[in-house]
Design a protein around this motif. Structure first.
Motif, short mmCIF file in Angstrom:
data_model
loop_
_atom_site.label_atom_id
_atom_site.label_comp_id
_atom_site.label_asym_id
_atom_site.label_seq_id
_atom_site.Cartn_x
_atom_site.Cartn_y
_atom_site.Cartn_z
N ASN A 1 24.85 22.12 29.35
CA ASN A 1 25.26 23.26 29.63
C ASN A 1 24.19 23.69 30.74
N PRO A 2 24.40 24.14 32.05
CA PRO A 2 23.44 25.50 32.47
C PRO A 2 22.12 25.48 32.18
N MET A 3 22.69 27.34 31.24
CA MET A 3 22.07 27.61 30.72
C MET A 3 20.82 27.08 30.01
N PHE A 4 21.26 26.07 29.10
CA PHE A 4 20.60 25.71 27.85
C PHE A 4 19.39 24.68 28.75
N LYS A 5 19.78 24.26 29.94
CA LYS A 5 18.85 23.29 30.93
C LYS A 5 17.58 23.97 31.78
N MET A 6 18.45 25.49 32.18
CA MET A 6 18.22 26.39 32.80
C MET A 6 16.50 27.14 32.15
N LYS A 7 17.36 27.71 31.44
CA LYS A 7 16.32 28.94 30.17
C LYS A 7 15.54 28.09 28.83
N GLY A 8 16.09 26.77 28.38
CA GLY A 8 15.32 26.51 27.68
C GLY A 8 13.95 26.12 28.12
N PRO A 9 13.32 25.45 28.87
CA PRO A 9 11.56 25.14 29.13
C PRO A 9 11.19 26.17 28.95
N ALA A 10 11.83 27.64 29.58
CA ALA A 10 11.37 28.57 29.68
C ALA A 10 11.10 29.36 28.25
N PHE B 1 21.35 28.17 19.85
CA PHE B 1 20.67 27.77 21.24
C PHE B 1 19.05 27.90 20.62
N SER B 2 18.67 29.25 20.14
CA SER B 2 17.21 30.03 20.20
C SER B 2 17.09 29.51 18.14
N GLU B 3 18.10 29.80 17.22
CA GLU B 3 18.07 28.71 16.20
C GLU B 3 17.30 27.14 16.13
N GLY B 4 18.48 26.45 17.07
CA GLY B 4 17.99 25.40 16.96
C GLY B 4 16.61 25.13 17.59
N LEU B 5 16.31 26.06 17.91
CA LEU B 5 14.95 25.81 18.77
C LEU B 5 13.65 25.77 17.93
N VAL B 6 13.87 26.82 17.18
CA VAL B 6 12.93 27.03 15.76
C VAL B 6 13.23 26.36 14.88
N LEU B 7 14.63 25.76 14.98
CA LEU B 7 14.51 25.07 13.45
C LEU B 7 14.08 23.40 13.82
N ALA B 8 13.77 23.20 14.97
CA ALA B 8 13.87 21.81 15.52
C ALA B 8 11.74 21.94 15.34
N ILE C 1 11.20 28.30 25.19
CA ILE C 1 9.77 26.56 24.92
C ILE C 1 7.86 27.21 25.06
N GLN C 2 8.23 27.60 25.75
CA GLN C 2 6.40 28.47 26.79
C GLN C 2 6.62 30.20 26.79
N GLY C 3 7.83 30.59 25.85
CA GLY C 3 8.06 31.85 25.21
C GLY C 3 7.70 32.81 27.26
N ASN C 4 8.30 32.50 27.44
CA ASN C 4 8.16 33.37 28.53
C ASN C 4 10.23 33.46 28.85
N TYR C 5 10.26 35.05 29.05
CA TYR C 5 10.96 35.60 28.47
C TYR C 5 11.62 36.60 30.37
N THR C 6 11.31 35.93 31.13
CA THR C 6 11.31 36.88 32.11
C THR C 6 12.99 37.46 32.65
N PRO C 7 12.93 39.04 32.64
CA PRO C 7 14.78 38.84 33.26
C PRO C 7 15.20 38.80 34.43
N ALA C 8 16.38 37.89 33.73
CA ALA C 8 17.58 37.56 35.02
C ALA C 8 18.45 38.19 34.36
N PHE C 9 19.37 39.07 32.78
CA PHE C 9 19.87 39.19 32.40
C PHE C 9 18.82 40.16 30.77
N PRO C 10 19.21 40.79 30.88
CA PRO C 10 18.29 41.38 30.49
C PRO C 10 19.06 41.91 28.73
#
Lengths: 290, 290, 290, 290
Positions: B213-222, B185-192, B224-233
């Protein structure tokens, strides 16, 4: 929208044109084998005798061809789109083609004063019939806006992505993520099985969690039974991985997961699995167990 | 089910015990800091003065501790579970612990004649409160069956996976797939982004397709804003990748995608991102753009 | 150097002890099967009846055992080194063992007041016979210095690497590079062959260039004939890759090439090649060609 | 061999032509900037006024140009090779060019009845001066045989590899192995350093073992001092990795180590290291330590 031209009555094109008719659009269709137009005519479509004839008659013409040679052929062959396209007319190619093909067509259309839009879709037969395609459009913004009423009945959502080529690029990015996910999923299925866990239970657990997705749900049960009937052939998926990596190379993006997935698909091709579904990479991960 | 003991009133344990109370179970609770039991008492819970006292009173006792040392401590310290466990009593450890910890506790309980079940959960605070956890149980089948009424109110689904250790293994397999997906997912975001496409549009397109899937939906928007607040470290995710790879090593399963993902997470640790969310691997893929 | 004890008359130990005798050292030897000492006695060696007896007699004793259990056994079993080691005496373990084994022995020796040195070697039978080993010593510096005259006749070069454990670590780093190189070499051989080039010519070209090395020269010709007679078994090489990756994990070093090579070796193990030479990973790269 | 033509008096070409003169060959030289021919003339060379003039005069002509455009230019521009090449004459291109360039030149020469040989070399300035190049020839066998006396004084060894294109392919295979080795070496240096071992000692140990090679010896000391002065620029090495992977893709060869190495070089490019030596991938592995 005025009368719409529609070139290509394959499985996808037929379903898409039918949706246009059902929603009250006037449609003129053409297909290399004309008999494939009959059903559409019963539902009110007119028939054009060549792509050029269709373009002459309609302000906007959509093409939905099976592959790049066919997409080029309807534009450039005798009686092709190019003979009648002109200022005030638009051509929308919804086929899935490579960037080169798309830009060749784009240049030819625009050099005649026509408007061009590439608009590849995500989704296959069923979504086409249900008007649930996802449309990735790029090129002439005004043409996109004019096409929105048609896109709205053929798809559940359309995107305008900017300049010609961006539609194809977006598909590559999505397919690259999908190919890597399929590899990760295959590794997980084999790891579970070889560690004494039930693959079916893994599918059940995945389905309830944060990474649940339609692909795992659809393909998982077939995969654990060794059924890799082709929906999206592995060799095409590998080609898309290669093209996505090339796109990354141009832009200096390092993508180690995609690269590893690409090599796994190549391994599968080497093992003769290229014509099976791309989920057959699972068989390569299984190795001797198979 | 008879009266149930419940050890550990952390965020998770409290929510789970509360659900038991709400559904009419009689519950005796214990926590190292006793004041954390107050709210439960208001809702009808009794309090035990030590894990041993709880076990003495209840046929079945559930433990939900924060980490392996805490899980070992409630069993083996003075006043611990082990002092009162005996034939006819069961202990269900729902903490997330490693295989060694789980098997140490299992052996101690069963050597005293007690029944043991490991039952780690998938899901965090919200699903715990809503009774929507997924429970991965393994160990004594009879104890699992006896616990089903309790599991039914704490989770949306429970699985019995066989011998002790299988619960932990299943979590590793799931987290391994998840970690590889996060990398793809990360590679795809950067490639895009680096190819001139909009990351937000990529999220929108993904959401409509076969790999939504829920993970892309939940974490994607954060992301792309560089927000990595830890849910699962990230460091915990990397540890799970490592353990999954070790499980593969034991069973001669080659997992090149998981291995590449593991190295990417290690790169992220090396860059000091270990305490951020595991989605921070995105920052490593971004590289100089950051 | 005073009289030297030597425990373990395997292929390596015998050759090394013989070199000591040839260069005028007084040597007392021991072996589990005593008859293996005969040849040494003909060349002037004395025989001890147990490891303890050897240690009692000699100021310095060298151990060269086949594996960790044997290395532990000569130290800790009845009649073992530990019974006679004491202040003023030194024990030099030249066996290839893991870090745990080495540190167990180290602690036992030093807690009795003895000096300890781990000194694994690089090189097999022929270099042992020719006094051309490379010795990777770590532990007590004074003992290292006292052993230099003996190391000088057994090896072409010895290194002192600091604290106990560093000898083993250095071997892991070297073997990790070697394992990755073997994979790169295998990929190159298969790429040449499948692209219509001669593998033998590739070997000739490599031999003349900047990456020419003894391993390519020695193993290449056998590999292109499918001959993987074990010198260093693949399963041991894979174990060293795994341990090197674990060392990297501890120190947050991301090693994607080593990780990919490790997975390729695991693939080979999965295909039943674990007991062949580590060059048999070539067979895995070959795939269907085989 | 009759009089030899030589086009291109760059660093390499000058040294190679000088060796021909020194060994008694008659040589007619040409260079875009004619003054670069002076030194050769002092040693007995004649000068041609254009590539065509040289070809007219000589039975065999060698080209040694700096890059593909220059290689194409001497053949196709006004006054180029193509104007005088004919049956009975041969053209040997020793420049390092891509497969397309090589096959364009090959087709042009042979369509005029001339003989063609591609003969890229391995080795730079010093080996060129010392007559120690390695020559990878492919194309017309008879021309290769006629050129052997000249190859013998310019190089230490020449190979005939079959059809045009094979010289370039062989270089790709060698560079692919070299690039993977450089990555493995870099990982080893960082692993040693981060694990408390001396990088210099690792170099010393490697130098004495089975994987000792000129590249490690030459580049290692500079690398551990962070000196990556370009001899072979990283971006060119990465391009060769990419082309080697593409060659593998055509032939269904899965190369996970080369793919991982390619991504590491891309990471380095992304970090702005493309113009440094390819050993600068070491800096990427070092990460935050830098």
């Amino acid at each position: 929208m005025e009368e719409i031209g529609f070139l290509g009555m394959g499985i996808m094109g037929k379903a898409m044109a039918m949706n246009l008719l059902r929603h009250g659009f006037k449609v003129t269709v053409w297909n290399r084998t004309l008999s494939r137009c009959d059903e559409l005519v019963e539902h009110g479509a007119s028939v054009g005798e060549s792509p050029a004839a269709v373009v002459k008659k309609c302000k906007y013409t959509i093409g939905m061809l099976s592959d790049p040679p066919a997409a080029l052929s309807v534009v450039f062959d005798k009686g092709g789109v190019i003979e009648q396209i002109c200022s005030g007319k638009g051509y929308i190619d919804m086929s899935t083609v490579d960037a080169d093909t798309s830009s060749k067509i784009s240049e030819a259309i625009t050099s005649k004063g026509g408007q061009f839009l590439e608009a590849p879709v995500s989704g296959s037969k069923k979504p086409a019939e249900d008007g649930q395609l996802v449309i990735l459009a790029a090129g002439e913004k005004l043409l996109y806006e004019a096409a929105i009423p048609a896109f709205d009945v053929m798809g559940k959502k359309s995107f305008f992505l900017g300049q010609v080529g961006n539609g194809a690029k977006m598909k590559l990015v999505v397919n690259m993520i999908m190919g890597s996910m399929m590899n990760a999923f295959s590794e997980g299925l084999v790891l579970a099985d070889n560690s004494g866990l039930s693959s079916q239970t893994l599918l059940d657990v995945l389905e309830l969690g944060a990474i649940a997705n339609p692909m795992f749900k659809m393909k998982g049960p077939a995969m654990i039974q060794g059924n890799y009937t082709p929906a999206f052939p592995l060799k095409h998926q590998q080609k898309d991985m290669r093209l996505a990596l090339a796109l990354g190379d141009e832009n200096a993006v390092s993508m180690p997961i995609a690269a590893a997935a690409n090599e796994a698909f190549k391994k599968a091709r080497n093992e003769g699995l290229g014509d099976l579904d791309f989920s057959a990479v699972h068989k390569t991960v299984l190795g001797d167990k198979q």
